[in-house]
Design an enzyme around this catalytic site. Structure first.
Site, mmCIF file in Angstrom:
data_model
loop_
_atom_site.group_PDB
_atom_site.id
_atom_site.type_symbol
_atom_site.label_atom_id
_atom_site.label_comp_id
_atom_site.label_asym_id
_atom_site.label_seq_id
_atom_site.Cartn_x
_atom_site.Cartn_y
_atom_site.Cartn_z
ATOM 1 N N ASP A 140 25.663 18.124 2.280
ATOM 2 C CA ASP A 140 25.016 19.029 1.336
ATOM 3 C C ASP A 140 25.896 20.197 0.920
ATOM 4 O O ASP A 140 25.562 20.929 0.005
ATOM 5 C CB ASP A 140 23.706 19.580 1.928
ATOM 6 C CG ASP A 140 23.938 20.302 3.252
ATOM 7 O OD1 ASP A 140 25.093 20.346 3.727
ATOM 8 O OD2 ASP A 140 22.954 20.820 3.816
ATOM 9 N N ASP A 148 31.580 19.212 2.103
ATOM 10 C CA ASP A 148 31.320 17.777 2.188
ATOM 11 C C ASP A 148 31.792 17.015 0.957
ATOM 12 O O ASP A 148 31.899 15.787 0.990
ATOM 13 C CB ASP A 148 29.819 17.515 2.372
ATOM 14 C CG ASP A 148 29.278 18.093 3.657
ATOM 15 O OD1 ASP A 148 29.957 17.947 4.687
ATOM 16 O OD2 ASP A 148 28.195 18.692 3.635
ATOM 17 N N ASP A 183 26.448 14.577 7.881
ATOM 18 C CA ASP A 183 26.549 15.988 8.213
ATOM 19 C C ASP A 183 25.344 16.358 9.066
ATOM 20 O O ASP A 183 24.288 15.726 8.981
ATOM 21 C CB ASP A 183 26.568 16.806 6.918
ATOM 22 C CG ASP A 183 26.738 18.292 7.179
ATOM 23 O OD1 ASP A 183 27.556 18.644 8.040
ATOM 24 O OD2 ASP A 183 26.034 19.083 6.534
#
Length: 879
Positions: free
Chosen positions: A601, A605, A330
């Site tokens: 995070d 996700d 990410d």
């Protein structure tokens, strides 16, 4: 269910059967609550301890060990119970360790439930009431303001300056402006549905009134929870390898039993006696300590990784990173700092930087405090970034506000795209400060054609570098108009400059990305942010390289999964993606045979973290949902920590393989010794049962554990990741096990023959003692050979693994005690040896070191030798 963002507010209210002003009646709300259920996420029932224990017993290695325990007890007629007790103890320890690992999906769902807002303000029967958020139903009218956690998905009916932080759900790094606009296209991505608010996001600015469109598991966050429920646990590469070893050992045990029984039958021996001998040998062939050793090695690796700021929740995940070939990361908060920062201030005139920052700081609502000499700003991230930049330039907002007090304002409006504040000047009159979208601001400023072109070109250049750009301008007035409107204030402005901001990459992330490429690991960025922003950050970090492509979630919607699997290696950046897209990307890489690590995070996700072979959540900025779905948590939120974890994982796998190498090669030697003695009709067996048990105790425990803490070999991160599908016994590993096991067995038989026929002092007892001593000591010496597959023992250092030296000395002391102490000689059936016999034992025991080191030297010499060039083929002469 209809896509509410694609409908008008009137259509939504009509279909939900509610009044936009009065809301639902209490009676109707109760009926809907009974129909739709509480506004909370579903919870799966936790399995009982008994069922979880039975699940542990399905492991192939555990079944082999239980079978070995039963056969050992039966073969000994119930009297020789020590072997069975040891094996059962090992099974019990492994089961306890496994049961202590909580179900990750259960933890993730529990964390998701904690994100639900405990209270909500709803309109029921024309009156505003407060109620538990779980009591909301579709059709409820709710009110939200800055600081509120959105309790359910909703369609906006009216709003004023509304912005929400959706980073945990969509990956969008900046707050998203919302407006009660008309219908949007049906295929509008979640991150761009500006007429909707989503459950579990946070209102950062403004206020609104909306109608609840979905609750509980029907919300966007509930959909993510459903994905977590659907995704089952997958086996790690190490678990697959252990299953492979279990199958191999099971087959070996059956073969040993069959061959031994057949040999005995052909020799005319007692069939029952031969069957019991075969069972005993099969039990001896199983390295019963292997599961415990693997568990201990993994546990020690967990401890080392914790010191490197990586908390591992599941033991096998330690090793999984070692064969990772792809790291899907990410962007926001993982590769970047998740902190909007001013990176560029450009002004139209010289010497106006301080003025531009002053306007940006005063024309905003961020609050400034000081922590020592460090400015700390709270509020909207964009305004906080400008206020922080101003403070670092010596422009304290608190002092500026005291010098230029605010007398009025025009709040930010998503349609107007501007914000203005009015400040009193110390000498009289007022100054109007304006900030907002540069293209809108330019139309309200007094500028020449050339100046407008310069500003537009600079704005385009800054936006091309993925900066979020705000323009700042001002205007001096002597008197305030009666009506403060955009028409009376935001005209005839003096343009000052442009302020560019971005969420900057972590300083150490670029080096970590380079190390990934060096280690043969492909880093990939997957983010909910805009494509331009994602590509700019990826290019700066070195993830986006010449020839790479970037793709959006909208593009993925039109790309079938099989096509994505074919093209996945071409894409290094994925932007504006949803949780489903992230799962598809991970699955596409897995379909290419790659072991995938996923970092993240946010709530969005979590499904991909669970789908990946190993999920890595951020410990500081990560949501509880992400941490619950992940296998590993990085306590410092540092992408570079992943590289350290990969190195640790590679070292752990190499050490586990060394322990397996040592145990299996030694057990092959034991099998060969007993099998040959039986097949060749030795007058007595070279080893007694009690000696065999002692041998396993001395050689199968401490040396194998010492191999588990072997320092990582040089260049381990310069090698490509290993193929997770490749057999553990591939690459010549099975051949090395075989010839080294044969060597150990042959040396033991040679020791027995020397004691029986060549050096007969002491009779049969001496032959047995020499075989026992040679087999034990040769295995202790052999542990040093296994420390490296190719490097010389003298190159890696005799003292570089203190644990191995201690294990060797302890094992040597234990064995010498059995061979030299009279009371122990009686227990283990050993006799004193002469100096000549001891010389033969030591010489034979050291042979594995000499042979293995010589073999390694030959392999190294062969690998350094340049390949021979073939002479050019000579054409026959033409006549």
């Amino acid at each position: 269910m209809a896509q509410r963002h694609g409908q008008s507010a009137g259509q939504v209210l009509s279909e939900l059967g509610t009044d936009g002003e009065r809301g639902l009646s209490r009676e109707e709300a109760e009926r809907r609550l009974a129909r739709y259920g509480p506004n909370r996420l579903e919870q799966t029932r936790r399995r009982s301890i008994l069922l979880r224990l039975l699940g542990q017993l399905k492991d192939p290695m555990i079944l082999v060990l239980l079978g070995a325990a039963g056969l050992s007890l039966w073969a000994g007629g119930g009297e020789d119970w020590l072997d069975a007790a040891i094996i059962l103890g090992i099974v019990a320890v492994n089961a306890c360790i496994s049961l202590s690992q909580e179900d990750s999906a259960q933890r993730a769902l529990e964390a998701l439930r904690q994100l639900s807002a405990p209270q909500a303000r709803a309109v029921r029967g024309g009156r505003e009431i407060r109620l538990e958020a779980q009591g909301l139903v579709p059709g409820d009218i709710i009110r939200l303001e800055a600081g509120d956690l959105v309790p359910a998905d909703g369609r906006l009916l009216e709003c004023a300056g509304l912005e929400t932080d959706e980073s945990a759900l969509t990956g969008e790094s900046a707050p998203v402006a919302k407006e009660a606009c008309g219908p949007l296209p049906e295929d509008t991505p979640l991150a761009e549905r500006k007429n909707m608010v989503a459950a579990s996001t946070v209102v950062t600015r403004g206020r609104c009134r909306c109608v609840v469109t979905a609750t509980g598991m029907d919300t966007e966050v509930g959909h993510i929870a459903g994905l977590l429920l659907e995704k089952g646990e997958s086996k790690t590469p190490l678990q697959k390898k252990m299953a492979e070893i279990s199958a191999t050992l099971s087959f070996l045990c059956l073969c040993v039993c069959a061959v031994m029984f057949g040999v005995g039958a052909l020799q005319g021996r007692d069939l029952l006696g031969m069957f019991l001998t075969a069972v005993s040998l099969a039990v001896a062939a199983i390295p019963e300590g292997l599961p415990a050793i693997v568990t201990i090695v993994l546990a020690m690796g967990v401890g080392r990784m914790a010191k490197r700021r990586a908390i591992v929740k599941k033991l096998p995940a330690v090793e999984t990173l070692g064969c990772a070939g792809v790291v899907c990361s990410d962007k926001t908060g993982t590769l970047t700092q998740n902190k909007m920062t001013v990176t560029e201030v450009w002004t139209l005139g010289r010497g106006q930087r301080e003025l531009a920052l002053t306007i940006g700081a005063l024309c905003g609502d961020a609050a400034l405090t000081w922590r020592g000499k460090t400015p700390v700003c709270t509020g909207d991230p964009t305004e906080a970034a400008i206020t922080t930049a101003a403070a670092k330039a010596g422009l304290d907002k608190n002092r500026l506000e005291a010098q230029f007090p605010r007398k009025g304002e025009l709040p930010f409006d998503s349609q107007r795209k501007l914000m203005s504040t009015i400040h009193a000047r110390p000498g009289g009159g007022f100054r109007v400060l304006v900030k907002g979208a540069p293209d809108v601001l330019l139309r309200r400023c007094r500028l020449s054609h050339g100046e407008a072109e310069r500003i537009a070109a600079r704005n385009e250049a800054m936006a091309g570098r993925a900066l979020r750009v705000l323009g700042v301008a001002c205007r001096e007035v002597e008197f305030l108009p009666r009506e403060l409107t955009s028409r009376t204030l935001e005209q005839e402005l003096t343009f000052v400059g442009l302020i560019g901001m971005m969420d900057p990459p972590r300083p150490e992330a670029r080096q970590a990305v380079e190390e990934c490429f060096t280690a043969g690991i492909r880093p990939v960025m997957i983010t909910g942010d805009h494509k331009l922003t994602a590509v700019a950050v990826a290019r700066e970090l070195g993830i986006y390289r010449p020839g790479d492509l970037a793709v959006t979630g909208e593009d993925l919607d039109f790309l079938p999964q099989n096509a994505l699997e074919e093209e996945v290696e071409r894409f290094s950046v994925y932007a504006r993606v949803s949780p489903e897209h992230k799962m598809r990307i991970v699955q596409a890489w897995q379909a290419r045979g790659k072991v995938v690590a996923m970092t993240g995070d946010g709530v969005n996700d979590a499904p991909a973290l669970k789908t990946a072979d190993i999920g890595c959540a951020m410990g500081r900025s990560g949501t509880d949902v992400a941490k619950g779905a992940a296998d590993m948590v990085l306590t410092d939120d540092n992408f570079a920590t992943i590289v350290s974890a990969v190195e640790e994982g590679r070292g752990i796998y190499a050490n586990i393989k060394k322990a397996i190498h040592y145990l299996l090669s030694c057990n092959i030697g034991e099998i060969l010794t007993i099998f040959c003695a039986t097949a060749l009709r030795f007058p007595q067996m070279p080893l007694t049962p009690v000696q065999l048990l002692w041998l396993n105790l001395v050689t199968d425990s401490l040396p194998a554990l010492a191999l588990g803490v072997e320092p990582a070999e040089e260049g381990i991160m310069n090698q490509p990741p290993r193929d997770a599908k490749a057999s553990l016994f591939a690459g010549g590993f099975a051949f090395r096990l075989a010839w080294q096991g044969v060597m150990v067995g042959a040396l033991t038989l040679a020791a027995w023959f020397l004691g029986w026929a060549v050096l007969p002092e002491g009779g049969a007892g001496a032959a047995n003692t020499m075989a026992f001593a040679t087999l034990t000591l040769s295995q202790l010496f052999h542990a040093f050979d296994v420390r490296s597959e190719r490097a010389s023992l003298f190159h890696i250092g005799l003292w570089s693994n203190p644990a191995m030296n201690k294990a060797f000395l302890i094992g040597l002391a234990m064995q010498l005690a059995v061979l030299l102490v009279p009371p122990l000689q009686l227990v283990f059936g050993t006799v004193p040896l002469t100096p000549t016999q001891w010389g033969a034992v030591v010489g034979l025991a050291l042979t594995p070191v000499v042979v293995c080191e010589g073999t390694k030297a030959a392999v190294r010499s062969q690998s350094r030798r340049p390949p021979k060039s073939r002479p050019a083929r000579r054409e026959p002469a033409r006549v």
